[in-house]
Scaffold this motif. Structure first.
Motif, mmCIF file in Angstrom:
data_model
loop_
_atom_site.group_PDB
_atom_site.id
_atom_site.type_symbol
_atom_site.label_atom_id
_atom_site.label_comp_id
_atom_site.label_asym_id
_atom_site.label_seq_id
_atom_site.Cartn_x
_atom_site.Cartn_y
_atom_site.Cartn_z
ATOM 1 N N GLY A 1 0.787 -1.225 0.000
ATOM 2 C CA GLY A 1 0.000 0.000 0.000
ATOM 3 C C GLY A 1 0.816 1.271 0.000
ATOM 4 O O GLY A 1 0.284 2.349 -0.277
ATOM 5 N N GLN A 2 2.120 1.179 0.307
ATOM 6 C CA GLN A 2 2.970 2.363 0.304
ATOM 7 C C GLN A 2 2.999 3.037 -1.062
ATOM 8 O O GLN A 2 3.213 4.241 -1.162
ATOM 9 C CB GLN A 2 4.400 1.979 0.717
ATOM 10 N N TRP A 3 2.762 2.251 -2.120
ATOM 11 C CA TRP A 3 2.922 2.782 -3.480
ATOM 12 C C TRP A 3 1.588 3.178 -4.114
ATOM 13 O O TRP A 3 1.503 3.376 -5.322
ATOM 14 C CB TRP A 3 3.642 1.745 -4.333
ATOM 15 N N GLY A 4 0.547 3.336 -3.289
ATOM 16 C CA GLY A 4 -0.765 3.664 -3.818
ATOM 17 C C GLY A 4 -0.811 4.987 -4.561
ATOM 18 O O GLY A 4 -1.652 5.178 -5.442
ATOM 19 N N GLY A 5 0.074 5.929 -4.231
ATOM 20 C CA GLY A 5 0.094 7.201 -4.929
ATOM 21 C C GLY A 5 0.570 7.081 -6.360
ATOM 22 O O GLY A 5 0.067 7.746 -7.259
ATOM 23 N N GLN A 6 1.564 6.199 -6.580
ATOM 24 C CA GLN A 6 2.110 6.001 -7.930
ATOM 25 C C GLN A 6 1.391 4.894 -8.695
ATOM 26 O O GLN A 6 1.280 4.950 -9.918
ATOM 27 C CB GLN A 6 3.598 5.658 -7.846
ATOM 28 N N VAL A 7 0.931 3.881 -7.969
ATOM 29 C CA VAL A 7 0.265 2.731 -8.581
ATOM 30 C C VAL A 7 -1.054 2.533 -7.827
ATOM 31 O O VAL A 7 -1.093 1.843 -6.806
ATOM 32 C CB VAL A 7 1.134 1.454 -8.484
ATOM 33 N N PRO A 8 -2.147 3.138 -8.286
ATOM 34 C CA PRO A 8 -3.389 3.129 -7.494
ATOM 35 C C PRO A 8 -3.849 1.754 -7.043
ATOM 36 O O PRO A 8 -4.375 1.609 -5.933
ATOM 37 C CB PRO A 8 -4.392 3.783 -8.444
ATOM 38 N N VAL A 9 -3.654 0.703 -7.854
ATOM 39 C CA VAL A 9 -4.111 -0.629 -7.452
ATOM 40 C C VAL A 9 -3.365 -1.136 -6.227
ATOM 41 O O VAL A 9 -3.854 -2.015 -5.507
ATOM 42 C CB VAL A 9 -3.977 -1.626 -8.627
ATOM 43 N N ALA A 10 -2.197 -0.564 -5.922
ATOM 44 C CA ALA A 10 -1.436 -0.979 -4.744
ATOM 45 C C ALA A 10 -2.181 -0.688 -3.444
ATOM 46 O O ALA A 10 -1.877 -1.276 -2.401
ATOM 47 C CB ALA A 10 -0.068 -0.296 -4.728
ATOM 48 N N GLN A 11 -3.172 0.203 -3.512
ATOM 49 C CA GLN A 11 -3.961 0.506 -2.314
ATOM 50 C C GLN A 11 -4.672 -0.731 -1.768
ATOM 51 O O GLN A 11 -5.064 -0.755 -0.601
ATOM 52 C CB GLN A 11 -4.998 1.590 -2.641
ATOM 53 N N ILE A 12 -4.837 -1.737 -2.605
ATOM 54 C CA ILE A 12 -5.519 -2.960 -2.176
ATOM 55 C C ILE A 12 -4.683 -3.724 -1.165
ATOM 56 O O ILE A 12 -5.162 -4.683 -0.545
ATOM 57 C CB ILE A 12 -5.847 -3.852 -3.402
ATOM 58 N N GLY A 13 -3.435 -3.304 -0.963
ATOM 59 C CA GLY A 13 -2.561 -3.966 0.006
ATOM 60 C C GLY A 13 -3.082 -3.928 1.423
ATOM 61 O O GLY A 13 -2.673 -4.740 2.260
ATOM 62 N N ALA A 14 -3.979 -3.001 1.717
ATOM 63 C CA ALA A 14 -4.673 -2.962 3.012
ATOM 64 C C ALA A 14 -5.978 -2.228 2.802
ATOM 65 O O ALA A 14 -5.974 -1.061 2.409
ATOM 66 C CB ALA A 14 -3.828 -2.256 4.072
ATOM 67 N N THR A 15 -7.079 -2.895 3.054
ATOM 68 C CA THR A 15 -8.395 -2.312 2.798
ATOM 69 C C THR A 15 -9.162 -2.163 4.098
ATOM 70 O O THR A 15 -9.468 -3.159 4.764
ATOM 71 C CB THR A 15 -9.202 -3.206 1.834
ATOM 72 N N PRO A 16 -9.460 -0.942 4.536
ATOM 73 C CA PRO A 16 -10.238 -0.765 5.762
ATOM 74 C C PRO A 16 -11.530 -1.577 5.728
ATOM 75 O O PRO A 16 -12.243 -1.593 4.721
ATOM 76 C CB PRO A 16 -10.519 0.740 5.770
#
Length: 344
Positions: A91-106
């Protein structure tokens, strides 16, 4: 490090096909200190597994955060080939790679469900498509169990208590808190203690109790809140420059895949039992362990759905990943319900 008998058996069983491999020792740059409990241990286990499978021909040289590359610059350096590999929170890279946000989902998938979706439910293939333009191979080799809700120096009795709060938080959870007037932002592990001590932030979350102890948060924060609504399960990844990955033989790549699974299994097995003794140690030292009020969690859940739906509309690939994960988790819903035993 303490590894289970199951892990030892997996290592031994995997050695048979890897003895004749000729792979280089890979420089792996981490976004955390390389001596950090549990988070770094999984990378060390993968290194150990690779060396055993290959007769010492393959493995890692691990570099901690900032030793050669700043923690926030690992992605671009792996992409360019300046460094061959990195290890970090997805999830650290969610700013550059939006799909990386899936690394932790509230309020999302827990550790077992997240690991299963990534490796069985097609999740990793979706994530990989986000990293393909950066020339990076992604391997999900670590899944962290639910994290605490964070360390605070004031009680959280209502959703209004987040208004004006300066908090270290990673991933989508930060944007959820900001919906309620907080100022939540990411800070690397090495900067959190000083920021909290000097009042640049009022609260922080980072990881499991056994990891938070190493960072000393109990020395400067009074309240330890649960549950970790923002990260019920989170993935760390090994990123390998795609040219480096494609330069490996099929046998070498198979060793990496097998060693990744050994590391993943260990993270799922080791974490749960280790946390309660550490929580009790915190309490003995004066930490007050609390749970967020139900009303606060309900407000956070509603805001989370709003934020995640907006992210899914903004980035189609993230939206695909988010819907895929939700559907995968829901697919086991009836089975889980039927198998749930009554409480004592």
């Amino acid at each position: 490090m303490k590894y289970s008998k199951i892990t030892a058996a997996l290592i031994a069983g995997s050695m048979a096909f890897g003895m004749s491999a000729k792979a280089d020792i890979l420089d792996v740059h981490m976004n955390i200190p390389k001596d950090l409990t549990f988070l770094a241990d999984s990378a060390k286990l993968m290194d150990e597994t690779l060396r055993k499978m290959s007769g010492g021909a393959s493995g890692f040289t691990l570099y901690g955060a900032g030793e050669l590359v700043p923690a926030g610059e690992i992605l671009e350096n792996v992409s360019s080939g300046a460094i061959p590999a990195g290890w970090s929170f997805l999830g650290q890279w969610g700013g550059q790679v939006p799909v990386a946000q899936i690394g932790a989902t509230p309020f999302g998938a827990g550790p077992e469900a997240l690991a299963a979706w990534l490796h069985v439910g097609g999740g990793l293939e979706i994530v990989q498509r986000g990293f393909d333009p950066l020339n990076i191979k992604v391997m999900a080799c670590h899944v962290t169990n639910p994290e605490p809700g964070g360390w605070f120096n004031k009680e959280i009795n209502s959703i209004e208590d987040f208004n004006g709060l300066k908090m270290r938080m990673a991933g989508v959870g930060a944007r959820v808190l900001n919906e309620f007037g907080a100022s939540a932002q990411y800070l690397p592990a090495s900067e959190i203690y000083l920021a909290l001590e000097r009042g640049r932030i009022d609260a922080t979350e980072f990881s499991l109790p056994i990891i938070d102890k190493d960072l000393g948060f109990n020395q400067i924060a009074k309240y330890y809140y649960y549950p970790g609504w923002h990260q019920p399960g989170s993935a760390d990844i090994l990123m390998i420059n795609m040219d480096v990955w494609n330069g490996m033989s099929e046998q070498e790549q198979a060793m990496y895949e097998a060693a990744c699974q050994v590391s993943l299994q260990w993270t799922l097995a080791y974490a749960p039992a280790a946390q309660t003794p550490q929580i009790e140690e915190f309490e003995a030292g004066g930490t007050i362990v609390k749970t967020f009020p139900d009303e606060v969690l309900a407000e956070l859940r509603t805001a989370t759905e709003r934020v995640l739906d907006a992210e899914a509309e903004k980035d189609p690939l993230y939206g695909e990943a988010y819907r895929s994960m939700k559907d995968f988790v829901a697919s086991s819903g009836r089975w889980t319900s039927l198998q749930t035993l009554p409480a004592e």
